[in-house]
Design an enzyme around this catalytic site. Structure first.
Site, PDB file in Angstrom:
ATOM      1  N   ASP A  18      31.477  15.314 -43.999  1.00 25.04           N
ATOM      2  CA  ASP A  18      32.530  14.336 -44.272  1.00 25.04           C
ATOM      3  C   ASP A  18      33.566  14.412 -43.145  1.00 25.04           C
ATOM      4  O   ASP A  18      34.103  15.487 -42.847  1.00 25.04           O
ATOM      5  CB  ASP A  18      33.185  14.643 -45.626  1.00 25.04           C
ATOM      6  CG  ASP A  18      34.135  13.540 -46.071  1.00 25.04           C
ATOM      7  OD1 ASP A  18      34.055  12.431 -45.517  1.00 25.04           O
ATOM      8  OD2 ASP A  18      34.949  13.801 -46.972  1.00 25.04           O
ATOM      9  N   MET A  19      33.844  13.264 -42.514  1.00 26.73           N
ATOM     10  CA  MET A  19      34.822  13.230 -41.428  1.00 26.73           C
ATOM     11  C   MET A  19      36.234  13.442 -41.988  1.00 26.73           C
ATOM     12  O   MET A  19      36.544  13.031 -43.099  1.00 26.73           O
ATOM     13  CB  MET A  19      34.754  11.901 -40.680  1.00 26.73           C
ATOM     14  CG  MET A  19      33.362  11.542 -40.172  1.00 26.73           C
ATOM     15  SD  MET A  19      32.627  12.819 -39.138  1.00 26.73           S
ATOM     16  CE  MET A  19      33.758  12.834 -37.767  1.00 26.73           C
ATOM     17  N   TYR A  23      39.819   7.410 -39.956  1.00 21.75           N
ATOM     18  CA  TYR A  23      40.496   6.285 -39.304  1.00 21.75           C
ATOM     19  C   TYR A  23      41.627   6.776 -38.397  1.00 21.75           C
ATOM     20  O   TYR A  23      41.849   6.236 -37.305  1.00 21.75           O
ATOM     21  CB  TYR A  23      41.047   5.305 -40.336  1.00 21.75           C
ATOM     22  CG  TYR A  23      39.994   4.502 -41.072  1.00 21.75           C
ATOM     23  CD1 TYR A  23      38.643   4.815 -40.963  1.00 21.75           C
ATOM     24  CD2 TYR A  23      40.353   3.434 -41.879  1.00 21.75           C
ATOM     25  CE1 TYR A  23      37.683   4.085 -41.637  1.00 21.75           C
ATOM     26  CE2 TYR A  23      39.398   2.679 -42.559  1.00 21.75           C
ATOM     27  CZ  TYR A  23      38.058   3.029 -42.438  1.00 21.75           C
ATOM     28  OH  TYR A  23      37.107   2.302 -43.106  1.00 21.75           O
ATOM     29  N   ARG A  60      50.411  14.759 -44.373  1.00 23.93           N
ATOM     30  CA  ARG A  60      50.231  15.203 -45.761  1.00 23.93           C
ATOM     31  C   ARG A  60      51.113  16.410 -46.071  1.00 23.93           C
ATOM     32  O   ARG A  60      51.505  16.616 -47.222  1.00 23.93           O
ATOM     33  CB  ARG A  60      48.763  15.546 -46.012  1.00 23.93           C
ATOM     34  CG  ARG A  60      47.828  14.352 -45.900  1.00 23.93           C
ATOM     35  CD  ARG A  60      46.402  14.728 -46.233  1.00 23.93           C
ATOM     36  NE  ARG A  60      45.477  13.645 -45.892  1.00 23.93           N
ATOM     37  CZ  ARG A  60      44.184  13.653 -46.159  1.00 23.93           C
ATOM     38  NH1 ARG A  60      43.643  14.694 -46.793  1.00 23.93           N
ATOM     39  NH2 ARG A  60      43.426  12.645 -45.794  1.00 23.93           N
ATOM     40  N   ASP A 120      32.077   7.181 -42.947  1.00 22.11           N
ATOM     41  CA  ASP A 120      32.520   8.508 -42.491  1.00 22.11           C
ATOM     42  C   ASP A 120      31.865   9.674 -43.224  1.00 22.11           C
ATOM     43  O   ASP A 120      32.392  10.791 -43.190  1.00 22.11           O
ATOM     44  CB  ASP A 120      34.041   8.612 -42.630  1.00 22.11           C
ATOM     45  CG  ASP A 120      34.502   8.456 -44.073  1.00 22.11           C
ATOM     46  OD1 ASP A 120      33.684   8.055 -44.915  1.00 22.11           O
ATOM     47  OD2 ASP A 120      35.682   8.742 -44.356  1.00 22.11           O
ATOM     48  N   GLU A 121      30.715   9.471 -43.854  1.00 18.80           N
ATOM     49  CA  GLU A 121      30.044  10.600 -44.504  1.00 18.80           C
ATOM     50  C   GLU A 121      28.531  10.468 -44.393  1.00 18.80           C
ATOM     51  O   GLU A 121      27.980   9.366 -44.409  1.00 18.80           O
ATOM     52  CB  GLU A 121      30.475  10.734 -45.965  1.00 18.80           C
ATOM     53  CG  GLU A 121      30.180   9.542 -46.833  1.00 18.80           C
ATOM     54  CD  GLU A 121      30.584   9.774 -48.281  1.00 18.80           C
ATOM     55  OE1 GLU A 121      30.564  10.933 -48.724  1.00 18.80           O
ATOM     56  OE2 GLU A 121      30.919   8.789 -48.959  1.00 18.80           O
TER      57      GLU A 121
END
Length: 698
Positions: A18-19, A23, A60, A120-121
């Site tokens: 998983d990236m 984006y 985050r 993206d996965e």
């Protein structure tokens, strides 16, 4: 509903990659100054700063979440950089991110079976690569272990204190470990190597989960992010699932998960362990009950499917609040935009990957303001997909109108223009699915799709089409033909050869040269033929020829057709060797059935002509009756057979030929020959012939 698939082996090595905030990483690669800075990618809509699509890990830390809008994110983190997503046709353009995802997939697919799950996965089946590594170079024999492998997280292993990494190193190099754990260790080595290659070649970081099935690998990939990987040994499965909220499981986030919470009081996956398989089957059916029982125990037999390309293409847009679409005209405007984007992606997929899609689907979200039935969902509608922007637009609009009539309960009323019955559209999307690879050798179909928007036919002309293209004769021309005029088979052949040559080459030449070649064809024609081809009275001649039941031109046309069939067969015998089976089949069925009918009619005419010649020598009482003469006239009329559309006889189709075709085309042809009736369809499925239908004029 979920499908219960038993595991064929508990020693598979499956990874889910998983990236990390993908984006944002794509935008940071484009603008290096953003690296290490709190960053978020926002929608093109500027209302309240735009909705956040992706948030970097630096942002985050300040409390920025994807559920926020840009203005709110700036209040939480004043230093945040907001990057607007690219815009095309009034909506977000994700092609930049799709292409970046393809870069990653090309790297990850080097070591095993690869299934692209989204932009993206990716899922990887590394079982074969892990078994090869275990046989040739097992982990316990390695002198050094890379730092990226040592940074791995092994579920169930104590990771507290200064000895955490040393414990991981020891777990990977145990000589007394079970074969299953050794295979997982090999898989961790391979994944760590792939992740480093992705970083070096694309500048993107990614996280991964390594386990014995897809379900566990996906759960593990999100446990330690960013740029880390997690291993789930067989002995730690129960620990992973015991406290996992039921809504976190794939396929349990919707109605099924809610039902488990309300009806059975299940809040975690571990709570399912108290129910027997029979009890779960009693509540949810045999298949779903077995799937729930297996899921609670970490059993999942779903295989990694070899898929580097997406299963479908789609284009959509939302219209929240006051921006809802309330007229068919406004819906049509946006459908045109969405269909143009979809058509471009389909054309690109066709040219780059040699794949075609079979089904067009329209989805919409709607509301009704004039009654209490607004909870009813707008029905999704599908139809066979026809390539070409104008055809996709036409079919998408028809699907929307059919769905709107069903949504409003106005089945027999046509809704158009600015008419509105208190409805609004808040979401609209079109998608193309059932994408399959084109079998090698289908050259004519490829040419057709490549030149879909051109006005001329895009398939190589058969001998029947060549004959129909020969200019028809006026009465004066027929006389000159029989009296030794210039219109002979020899004079027509260069025109046919020129037309055939142009059909083969026009796909690769510029449009300005195509016009020049048309003039070359005219130069090869006799003057009389050229004038007929370009004359506006050509259609009058065709009508005149059809009405003359005793015209000799029909008989001459049959003779020319027979001669050309023979010459065409010799000239094309070598070319057809490279043509696909389905192309040869359709052409042979088309020309063969037509020639058989005409030869039969010609022979019967000859017999009737001989009979008429003898009748003058017979006594009157031996003459044929009026009924027999009408039969002869009917047979003579059959010579004038002209077919504007292709037809077939099911009994004449050779099943052996169908068996040679790829499975997808076999199914399509079988469905075409014996179509199944389906209720509530917008248009009847015409099968493969639908691709060759012209767009309907508006």
């Amino acid at each position: 509903m979920p499908v219960a698939r038993p595991e064929l082996s508990d020693s598979r090595v499956i990874a889910h990659v998983d990236m990390d905030c993908f984006y944002v990483q794509v935008e940071q690669r484009k603008q290096q100054s953003l690296r290490g800075q709190p960053t978020a990618v926002v929608q093109y809509n500027s209302w309240q700063g735009g909705g956040l699509i992706a948030v970097s890990y630096e942002a985050r830390k300040f409390g920025v979440k994807r559920s926020m809008r840009g203005d709110e994110a700036k209040q939480v983190c004043p230093e945040i950089h907001l990057v607007q997503v690219p815009v095309a046709r009034g909506k977000a353009d994700l092609n930049t991110y799709r292409n970046a995802g393809s870069e990653v997939v090309s790297i990850l697919s080097r070591r095993g079976r690869c299934e692209r799950a989204s932009i993206d996965e990716v899922y990887l089946d590394l079982t074969i690569a892990a078994e090869a590594m275990l046989a040739d170079n097992p982990p316990e024999c390695l002198e050094t272990i890379s730092e990226e492998v040592v940074k791995s997280h092994v579920l169930g292993l104590e990771e507290v204190g200064s000895d955490a990494r040393e414990n991981v190193r020891h777990w990977f190099t145990r000589s007394d470990a079970s074969r299953r754990d050794k295979l997982l260790a090999c898989g961790a080595f391979i994944v760590a190597e792939l992740r480093l290659q992705v970083l070096e070649e694309t500048e993107f970081t990614c996280s991964a989960g390594i386990a014995h099935n897809k379900m566990l690998a996906k759960l593990a990939s999100g446990m330690n992010k960013p740029a880390q990987q997690t291993v789930v040994p067989f002995s730690s499965i129960s620990k992973l699932l015991r406290t996992l909220p039921i809504k976190k499981m794939k396929q349990l986030g919707g109605k099924l998960g809610t039902s488990l919470q309300i009806d059975l009081g299940v809040n975690t996956v571990g709570d399912l362990l108290q129910f027997s398989e029979e009890k779960l089957q009693e509540y949810y059916g045999v298949n779903t009950g077995s799937w729930l029982w297996n899921t609670a125990r970490g059993i999942n037999g779903e295989e990694v499917k070899e898929r580097l390309l997406p299963n479908s293409h789609g284009s959509g847009k939302t219209f929240p609040g006051p921006r809802a679409l309330k007229t068919v005209a406004s819906v049509e405007k946006w459908l045109n935009e969405l269909c143009e984007e979809l058509s471009e992606r389909l054309q690109s997929d066709l040219e780059q990957n040699k794949r075609i899609a079979h089904t067009l689907t329209l989805h919409a979200h709607a509301y009704k303001s004039n009654d209490g039935d607004s909870f009813r969902k707008f029905p999704s509608k599908s139809c066979p997909l026809r390539y070409g922007t104008s055809k996709i637009k036409e079919d998408a609009l028809s699907l929307f109108q059919a769905g709107l009539r069903e949504y409003l309960g106005l089945f027999n009323v046509k809704i158009s223009g600015n008419q509105n019955n208190g409805w609004g559209i808040t979401g609209l999307s079109v998608s193309a699915s059932k994408i399959v690879a084109i079998p090698s050798g289908t050259r004519s179909i490829m040419n057709y799709f490549h030149n879909q928007e051109e006005s001329f036919p895009q398939v190589k002309l058969s001998s029947e089409q060549l004959i129909q293209g020969v200019p028809l004769l006026s009465p004066s021309d027929e006389d000159s033909f029989e009296s030794g005029g210039h219109l002979t088979l020899q004079s027509i052949e260069p025109w046919i050869a020129c037309r055939e040559e142009n059909e083969e080459t026009k796909y690769s030449m510029p449009l300005d040269r195509q016009e020049g070649d048309k003039d070359m064809c005219k130069e090869k024609l006799p003057d009389k033929v050229t004038s007929i081809c370009s004359s506006p009275d050509a259609e009058v001649y065709r009508g005149w020829e059809k009405d003359q039941t005793e015209s000799r031109g029909d008989y001459l046309t049959v003779k020319i057709r027979d001669s050309l069939e023979s010459e065409e067969g010799k000239r094309k015998s070598n070319k057809e060797k490279g043509m696909s089976t389905i192309s040869r089949y359709f052409q042979s069925q088309l020309s063969g059935s037509l020639l058989k009918a005409e030869h039969a009619s010609t022979s019967k005419l000859s017999e009737s002509s001989s009979l008429s010649a003898c009748q003058s020598e017979l006594p009157q009482e031996n003459s044929p009756t009026r009924g027999e003469s009408s039969v002869d006239a009917h047979l003579y009329g059959q010579i004038k057979l002209k077919r504007s559309a292709w037809s077939y006889n099911i009994d004449e189709i050779d099943q052996d030929i169908l068996n040679e075709l790829p499975k997808q085309i076999q199914e399509e042809v079988q469905a075409w020959l014996r179509p199944q009736k389906r209720p509530n369809t917008v248009k009847r499925d015409l099968g493969i012939t639908r691709y060759l239908l012209p767009a309907k004029d508006k």
